[in-house]
Design an enzyme around this catalytic site. Structure first.
Site, short mmCIF file in Angstrom:
data_model
loop_
_atom_site.label_atom_id
_atom_site.label_comp_id
_atom_site.label_asym_id
_atom_site.label_seq_id
_atom_site.Cartn_x
_atom_site.Cartn_y
_atom_site.Cartn_z
N ASP A 1 -11.21 2.90 4.48
CA ASP A 1 -11.68 1.34 4.46
C ASP A 1 -13.11 1.10 4.14
OD1 ASP A 1 -9.33 -0.42 3.91
OD2 ASP A 1 -8.93 -0.24 6.03
N GLN B 1 -4.52 -1.75 9.59
CA GLN B 1 -4.27 -2.92 8.87
C GLN B 1 -4.68 -4.37 10.11
OE1 GLN B 1 -2.95 -3.74 5.83
NE2 GLN B 1 -3.68 -5.69 6.28
N LYS C 1 0.76 -1.26 0.00
CA LYS C 1 -0.11 -0.03 -0.16
C LYS C 1 0.92 1.29 0.23
CE LYS C 1 -3.79 -2.34 2.38
NZ LYS C 1 -4.29 -2.97 3.63
#
Ligand code: NAP
Length: 292
Positions: free
Chosen positions: A121, A98, A54
């Site tokens: 997200d 994460q 990422k």
């Protein structure tokens, strides 16, 4: 008949290039560089690779990517304090925690602490609510990637019967929702499907999937979807990523299903690359909305 292979890598690259151009334009107008901060707790090797990928993708798109690495023993209170700090930091536009988090930390509490406008997200109940009402701030990355992949490969879901196997908050549920929405949330996109959601308690799963024009597998079980479960000519999207002794494989028995389906995604190289591309797009949207 061999199925058309839907090349997720190629489409993800296209989207990443589009985002890079938009990031540049945004910078020229606002003199602000979008910034994504990822928080990685512990030393799970797979998570470390995901976060690194990422970070690299951000760099290529002109987005500032920062990784905050915290030790496994970080307490929930310490993690929440870090998130509060980032929520208040003007130069940080997107926050990504994460997953999975270590077992002593409550994932829901942590995800809920991310400010909705920085929740790239799309896990916050506020953002999920907005999405379900058809007025999204962000779309969740993997489901949005599936929608983009279908649309950009010329597979229109409008009026089609889509069967989603899996009902997780990350993949199954939001994928079903965005494909069933009445209009495409970002301009002209793929929507208006008739959607069935299946899960571990579904009776006679094969009889449901055999009715589908499009099957989306998000189960987490290697090669679970067999050729007998697919109507000849259907499209099959494999979200699964399973580590097996032979390497990474999806939830679909690719070799056999590709003989029955009209189109199919490979694993790797299918849905996976789209997830990061959509994350970059969400980070740009976050920067735009926080700067206006
Ligand atoms: P998850 O939270 O474990 O959910 C799995 C879903 O599959 C659940 O809804 C479960 O039903 C259902 N299921 C399990 N066994 C089943 C069965 N025998 N018949 C029908 N349904 C069954 O997993 P997830 O987070 O959604 O992830 C799914 C897969 O996608 C995993 O392989 C994951 O690694 C992959 N993934 C890929 C990406 C990407 O970027 N490509 C992103 C995220 C996830 P119940 O609800 O009844 O338990």
């Amino acid at each position: 008949m061999a199925a058309q292979i839907l090349d997720g890598k190629k489409i993800a690259l296209q989207i990443r290039e589009e985002v890079a151009v938009q990031v540049q334009k945004f910078y020229e107008i606002k003199r602000v560089q979008p910034k994504l901060v990822a928080i990685l707790v512990g030393d799970d090797p797979a998570s470390a690779v995901y976060v690194r990928n990422k970070e690299l993708a951000c760099k290529k798109a002109g987005i500032a990517g920062e990784v905050i690495r915290l030790p496994h023993q970080t307490t929930q209170i310490e993690l929440l304090a870090k998130i509060c700090e980032l929520n208040d930091e003007d130069t940080c536009h997107g926050i990504l925690v994460q997953l999975p988090l270590p077992a002593h930390i409550d994932t829901r509490t942590v995800l809920d602490a991310v400010a909705p406008e920085k929740d790239v997200d799309c896990f916050s109940p506020v953002n999920v609510g907005l999405m379900s009402q058809g007025r999204p701030r962000f779309l969740p990355c993997t489901p949005h990637g599936v929608q983009q992949l279908l649309g950009r490969c010329g597979i229109d879901v409008q009026g089609k019967h889509v069967v989603v196997i899996g009902r997780s908050d990350i993949v199954g549920k939001p994928t079903a929702m965005i494909l069933a929405l009445p209009t495409g949330p970002f301009g002209k996109s793929n929507a208006n499907a008739t959607v069935t959601i299946c899960h571990s308690q579904t009776q006679d799963l094969a009889s449901v999937t055999r009715n589908a024009d499009i099957v989306i597998a998000a189960i987490g079980k290697a090669r679970f979807v067999t050729a007998e479960m697919i109507k000849p000519g259907a499209c099959v999207i494999d979200v699964g990523m399973n580590q097996t002794p032979e390497g990474l494989c999806g939830d679909v028995d690719f070799d056999r299903v590709s003989q029955v389906a009209s189109a199919i995604t490979p694993v790797p190289g299918g849905v996976g690359p789209l997830t990061i591309a959509m994350l970059l797009r969400n980070t740009l949207i976050a920067a735009e909305t926080q700067t206006n």
